[in-house]
Design a protein around this motif. Structure first.
Motif, PDB file in Angstrom:
ATOM      1  N   ALA A 219     -13.962 -57.832  -5.187  1.00  0.00           N
ATOM      2  CA  ALA A 219     -14.032 -60.051  -4.964  1.00  0.00           C
ATOM      3  C   ALA A 219     -15.187 -59.728  -4.088  1.00  0.00           C
ATOM      4  CB  ALA A 219     -12.513 -59.787  -4.013  1.00  0.00           C
ATOM      5  N   LEU A 220     -16.757 -59.791  -4.924  1.00  0.00           N
ATOM      6  CA  LEU A 220     -17.488 -60.476  -4.321  1.00  0.00           C
ATOM      7  C   LEU A 220     -18.037 -60.842  -2.815  1.00  0.00           C
ATOM      8  CD1 LEU A 220     -20.334 -59.575  -7.108  1.00  0.00           C
ATOM      9  CD2 LEU A 220     -19.123 -57.901  -6.102  1.00  0.00           C
ATOM     10  N   ASN A 221     -17.161 -62.349  -2.691  1.00  0.00           N
ATOM     11  CA  ASN A 221     -16.791 -63.042  -1.790  1.00  0.00           C
ATOM     12  C   ASN A 221     -16.036 -62.353   0.024  1.00  0.00           C
ATOM     13  OD1 ASN A 221     -14.422 -62.458  -2.583  1.00  0.00           O
ATOM     14  ND2 ASN A 221     -13.653 -64.368  -1.990  1.00  0.00           N
ATOM     15  N   HIS A 222     -15.853 -61.441  -0.921  1.00  0.00           N
ATOM     16  CA  HIS A 222     -15.198 -60.760   0.733  1.00  0.00           C
ATOM     17  C   HIS A 222     -16.613 -59.476   0.815  1.00  0.00           C
ATOM     18  CE1 HIS A 222     -11.933 -57.465   2.432  1.00  0.00           C
ATOM     19  NE2 HIS A 222     -12.268 -58.204   2.367  1.00  0.00           N
ATOM     20  N   ALA A 223     -17.067 -59.093   0.361  1.00  0.00           N
ATOM     21  CA  ALA A 223     -17.979 -58.301   0.391  1.00  0.00           C
ATOM     22  C   ALA A 223     -18.840 -59.123   1.714  1.00  0.00           C
ATOM     23  CB  ALA A 223     -18.509 -57.582  -0.309  1.00  0.00           C
ATOM     24  N   LEU A 224     -18.829 -60.247   0.895  1.00  0.00           N
ATOM     25  CA  LEU A 224     -19.502 -61.578   2.099  1.00  0.00           C
ATOM     26  C   LEU A 224     -19.349 -61.106   3.298  1.00  0.00           C
ATOM     27  CD1 LEU A 224     -21.588 -64.918   0.632  1.00  0.00           C
ATOM     28  CD2 LEU A 224     -20.169 -64.710   2.291  1.00  0.00           C
ATOM     29  N   ILE A 225     -18.389 -62.185   2.932  1.00  0.00           N
ATOM     30  CA  ILE A 225     -17.607 -62.638   3.992  1.00  0.00           C
ATOM     31  C   ILE A 225     -17.253 -61.161   5.207  1.00  0.00           C
ATOM     32  CG2 ILE A 225     -14.899 -63.075   4.993  1.00  0.00           C
ATOM     33  CD1 ILE A 225     -14.827 -64.629   2.869  1.00  0.00           C
ATOM     34  N   LYS A 226     -16.950 -60.528   5.007  1.00  0.00           N
ATOM     35  CA  LYS A 226     -17.463 -58.654   5.573  1.00  0.00           C
ATOM     36  C   LYS A 226     -18.184 -58.024   6.201  1.00  0.00           C
ATOM     37  CE  LYS A 226     -13.457 -56.111   6.398  1.00  0.00           C
ATOM     38  NZ  LYS A 226     -12.379 -55.671   6.403  1.00  0.00           N
ATOM     39  N   ASN A 227     -19.323 -58.455   5.150  1.00  0.00           N
ATOM     40  CA  ASN A 227     -20.363 -57.699   5.945  1.00  0.00           C
ATOM     41  C   ASN A 227     -20.553 -56.652   5.188  1.00  0.00           C
ATOM     42  OD1 ASN A 227     -23.300 -58.886   6.265  1.00  0.00           O
ATOM     43  ND2 ASN A 227     -23.481 -58.015   8.221  1.00  0.00           N
ATOM     44  N   TYR A 228     -20.115 -56.159   4.144  1.00  0.00           N
ATOM     45  CA  TYR A 228     -20.646 -54.667   4.090  1.00  0.00           C
ATOM     46  C   TYR A 228     -21.103 -54.610   2.348  1.00  0.00           C
ATOM     47  CZ  TYR A 228     -16.286 -55.892   0.716  1.00  0.00           C
ATOM     48  OH  TYR A 228     -14.678 -55.840   0.182  1.00  0.00           O
ATOM     49  N   SER A 229     -21.341 -53.706   2.400  1.00  0.00           N
ATOM     50  CA  SER A 229     -21.938 -53.020   0.770  1.00  0.00           C
ATOM     51  C   SER A 229     -21.656 -52.421  -0.489  1.00  0.00           C
ATOM     52  CB  SER A 229     -23.269 -52.666   0.675  1.00  0.00           C
ATOM     53  OG  SER A 229     -24.449 -53.200   2.137  1.00  0.00           O
ATOM     54  N   ILE A 230     -21.427 -52.813  -1.643  1.00  0.00           N
ATOM     55  CA  ILE A 230     -20.293 -51.843  -2.389  1.00  0.00           C
ATOM     56  C   ILE A 230     -22.069 -50.876  -3.047  1.00  0.00           C
ATOM     57  CG2 ILE A 230     -19.525 -51.181  -4.600  1.00  0.00           C
ATOM     58  CD1 ILE A 230     -18.672 -54.436  -3.129  1.00  0.00           C
ATOM     59  N   VAL A 231     -22.128 -50.205  -3.183  1.00  0.00           N
ATOM     60  CA  VAL A 231     -22.819 -49.489  -3.845  1.00  0.00           C
ATOM     61  C   VAL A 231     -22.256 -48.412  -4.913  1.00  0.00           C
ATOM     62  CG1 VAL A 231     -24.795 -49.313  -2.230  1.00  0.00           C
ATOM     63  CG2 VAL A 231     -24.038 -47.114  -1.695  1.00  0.00           C
ATOM     64  N   GLY A 232     -23.403 -47.923  -6.562  1.00  0.00           N
ATOM     65  CA  GLY A 232     -22.850 -46.919  -6.626  1.00  0.00           C
ATOM     66  C   GLY A 232     -24.057 -46.065  -6.694  1.00  0.00           C
ATOM     67  N   LEU A 233     -23.117 -44.364  -7.584  1.00  0.00           N
ATOM     68  CA  LEU A 233     -24.274 -43.428  -7.681  1.00  0.00           C
ATOM     69  C   LEU A 233     -23.669 -43.104  -8.850  1.00  0.00           C
ATOM     70  CD1 LEU A 233     -25.433 -41.167  -6.383  1.00  0.00           C
ATOM     71  CD2 LEU A 233     -23.785 -40.353  -6.064  1.00  0.00           C
ATOM     72  N   HIS A 234     -24.713 -43.032  -9.241  1.00  0.00           N
ATOM     73  CA  HIS A 234     -25.044 -41.736 -10.879  1.00  0.00           C
ATOM     74  C   HIS A 234     -25.924 -40.640 -10.575  1.00  0.00           C
ATOM     75  CE1 HIS A 234     -25.139 -42.068 -16.153  1.00  0.00           C
ATOM     76  NE2 HIS A 234     -25.199 -40.946 -15.550  1.00  0.00           N
ATOM     77  N   TRP A 235     -25.349 -39.675 -10.183  1.00  0.00           N
ATOM     78  CA  TRP A 235     -26.323 -38.585  -9.965  1.00  0.00           C
ATOM     79  C   TRP A 235     -26.788 -38.147 -11.582  1.00  0.00           C
ATOM     80  CZ3 TRP A 235     -25.574 -33.724 -12.355  1.00  0.00           C
ATOM     81  CH2 TRP A 235     -26.247 -32.939 -12.326  1.00  0.00           C
ATOM     82  N   GLY A 236     -26.519 -38.305 -12.854  1.00  0.00           N
ATOM     83  CA  GLY A 236     -27.120 -37.843 -13.117  1.00  0.00           C
ATOM     84  C   GLY A 236     -28.843 -38.715 -13.811  1.00  0.00           C
ATOM     85  N   LEU A 237     -28.493 -39.567 -13.795  1.00  0.00           N
ATOM     86  CA  LEU A 237     -30.108 -40.845 -13.592  1.00  0.00           C
ATOM     87  C   LEU A 237     -31.161 -40.552 -13.088  1.00  0.00           C
ATOM     88  CD1 LEU A 237     -28.095 -44.038 -13.418  1.00  0.00           C
ATOM     89  CD2 LEU A 237     -29.676 -42.626 -16.087  1.00  0.00           C
ATOM     90  N   TYR A 238     -30.824 -39.373 -11.860  1.00  0.00           N
ATOM     91  CA  TYR A 238     -32.003 -39.197 -11.616  1.00  0.00           C
ATOM     92  C   TYR A 238     -32.195 -37.727 -12.158  1.00  0.00           C
ATOM     93  CZ  TYR A 238     -30.099 -41.226  -6.967  1.00  0.00           C
ATOM     94  OH  TYR A 238     -30.518 -41.929  -5.976  1.00  0.00           O
ATOM     95  N   GLN A 239     -32.264 -37.440 -12.655  1.00  0.00           N
ATOM     96  CA  GLN A 239     -32.722 -35.489 -13.704  1.00  0.00           C
ATOM     97  C   GLN A 239     -33.342 -36.692 -14.360  1.00  0.00           C
ATOM     98  OE1 GLN A 239     -29.148 -34.645 -15.577  1.00  0.00           O
ATOM     99  NE2 GLN A 239     -29.280 -33.000 -14.386  1.00  0.00           N
ATOM    100  N   ALA A 240     -33.438 -38.237 -14.818  1.00  0.00           N
ATOM    101  CA  ALA A 240     -34.462 -38.952 -15.876  1.00  0.00           C
ATOM    102  C   ALA A 240     -35.167 -39.722 -14.815  1.00  0.00           C
ATOM    103  CB  ALA A 240     -33.753 -39.509 -16.685  1.00  0.00           C
ATOM    104  N   LYS A 241     -34.922 -40.025 -13.750  1.00  0.00           N
ATOM    105  CA  LYS A 241     -36.103 -41.484 -13.093  1.00  0.00           C
ATOM    106  C   LYS A 241     -36.168 -40.956 -11.754  1.00  0.00           C
ATOM    107  CE  LYS A 241     -33.740 -44.849 -15.343  1.00  0.00           C
ATOM    108  NZ  LYS A 241     -34.498 -45.608 -16.627  1.00  0.00           N
ATOM    109  N   ASN A 242     -35.749 -39.410 -11.194  1.00  0.00           N
ATOM    110  CA  ASN A 242     -36.815 -38.980 -10.022  1.00  0.00           C
ATOM    111  C   ASN A 242     -36.158 -37.454  -9.854  1.00  0.00           C
ATOM    112  OD1 ASN A 242     -38.076 -38.431  -7.701  1.00  0.00           O
ATOM    113  ND2 ASN A 242     -36.978 -40.177  -6.599  1.00  0.00           N
TER     114      ASN A 242
END
Length: 330
Positions: free
Chosen positions: A251-274
């Motif tokens: 619920a993105l409204n909950h992230a807004l109200i409580k002022n926190y971040s949701i971040v994802g991690l796809h480790w495998g992408l670093y092999q292609a991107k960086n």
């Protein structure tokens, strides 16, 4: 050579069979290693089931990381030489659950001298995933409160040790008394058994109502939902995976109200991107191992090519009944 192969998709115990197959040959830019140790990882379970994002053609050999001895190199290889002890990720469909495996040289790293074969084998995917999650995606600093779900699992156990190495206070959530003891041995400051305790209440009480600055979540489902109830002001929830089987619908409204971040991690992408950052990460993990600040805790050392150890071990990992890293040894 002997190799565990999957000819049809299904549960690991049902579909993994030990067979004699031709030895692989290193091509240009590739390294051939004799497998010394290969850990079981949750992606191996998903590969057997056909549920992983990578779907190698049948038949294939699972095993997504290893420690091995280099026995041959292809043309153009500069990162390894015959006789080196290395760690890394093999090229599917020829995974690590075999006597020999092929790795692209970019995915080959020196094995830390401070770690034995089983410990070194477990250093790549779990520890690199946890390092990227904590140091690049959530920017952990000393004094942070880190909440780690599945703290006795492969990637969770790495997060506990790396969190402590970074100077954080670590709360580990596990399922069962045996896993709780293991998480405590890893260095967690507080261990919560979700089977008998409400981790949300435990986090709030332990932090005096502040909550967790960083939540490391490889589980999803109820673990994610509960985390949103005990996340601190300006906290970060890093989504690693969904081992619990349910993908949350935040619920993105909950992230807004409580002022926190949701971040994802796809480790495998670093092999292609960086890819250069992966080398930096391995160098840092090696330093921490040399200084005694991290050491994969091996729960079981089983046979790579004897009996039914691999099929049963990967099956138990899928059931959630293993404690610590389970490694198959030559």
């Amino acid at each position: 050579m002997k190799a565990w192969r999957v000819h049809e998709l299904g549960e690991p115990r049902d579909v993994l069979t030990l067979e004699d197959v031709a030895d692989p040959t290193a091509g240009e830019g590739q390294v051939l290693v004799r497998t010394l140790a290969a850990p079981a990882n949750f992606p191996d379970v998903l590969l057997c089931r056909g549920e992983y994002q990578i779907k190698p053609p049948l038949p294939f050999t699972p095993g997504v990381e290893l420690c091995g001895e280099v026995v041959a190199v292809g043309a153009g290889v500069t990162r390894a030489a015959v006789g080196d002890r290395v760690v890394g990720t093999p090229v599917l469909p020829g995974g690590a659950f075999a006597e020999y495996a092929i790795l692209d040289q970019a995915n080959v790293f020196p094995a830390p001298q401070a770690l034995d074969d089983a410990e070194a084998a477990a250093l790549t995917i779990g520890y690199q995933t946890a390092w990227f999650a904590l140091h690049r995606r959530t920017q952990i600093v000393a004094g942070d409160i880190l909440l780690v779900h599945a703290a006795a699992g492969g990637v969770g156990s790495a997060a506990v040790q790396l969190g402590k190495a970074a100077g954080a206070t670590v709360i580990g959530v596990v399922g069962g008394a045996e896993k709780a003891a293991y998480a405590k041995e890893l260095g967690a400051d507080l261990v919560v058994d979700r089977r008998s305790e409400d981790f949300v209440d435990a986090v709030k009480e332990f932090t005096g109502g502040r909550g967790a600055d960083i939540v490391f979540d490889p589980v999803g489902g109820d673990a994610y939902t509960g985390s949103t109830k005990c996340i601190a002001f300006e906290g970060r929830i890093v989504v690693i995976g969904f081992a619990g089987g349910t993908i949350p619908q935040p619920a993105l409204n909950h992230a807004l109200i409580k002022n926190y971040s949701i971040v994802g991690l796809h480790w495998g992408l670093y092999q292609a991107k960086n890819r250069a950052v992966i080398d930096d990460c391995h160098a840092e993990l090696t330093r921490l191992a040399d200084e005694g600040l991290l050491r994969p805790l091996i729960g079981e050392r089983l046979s790579l090519t004897g009996g039914t150890d691999v099929a049963d071990g990967v099956g138990r990992l899928g059931d959630g009944s293993t404690v610590g890293r389970l490694v198959f040894m030559r």
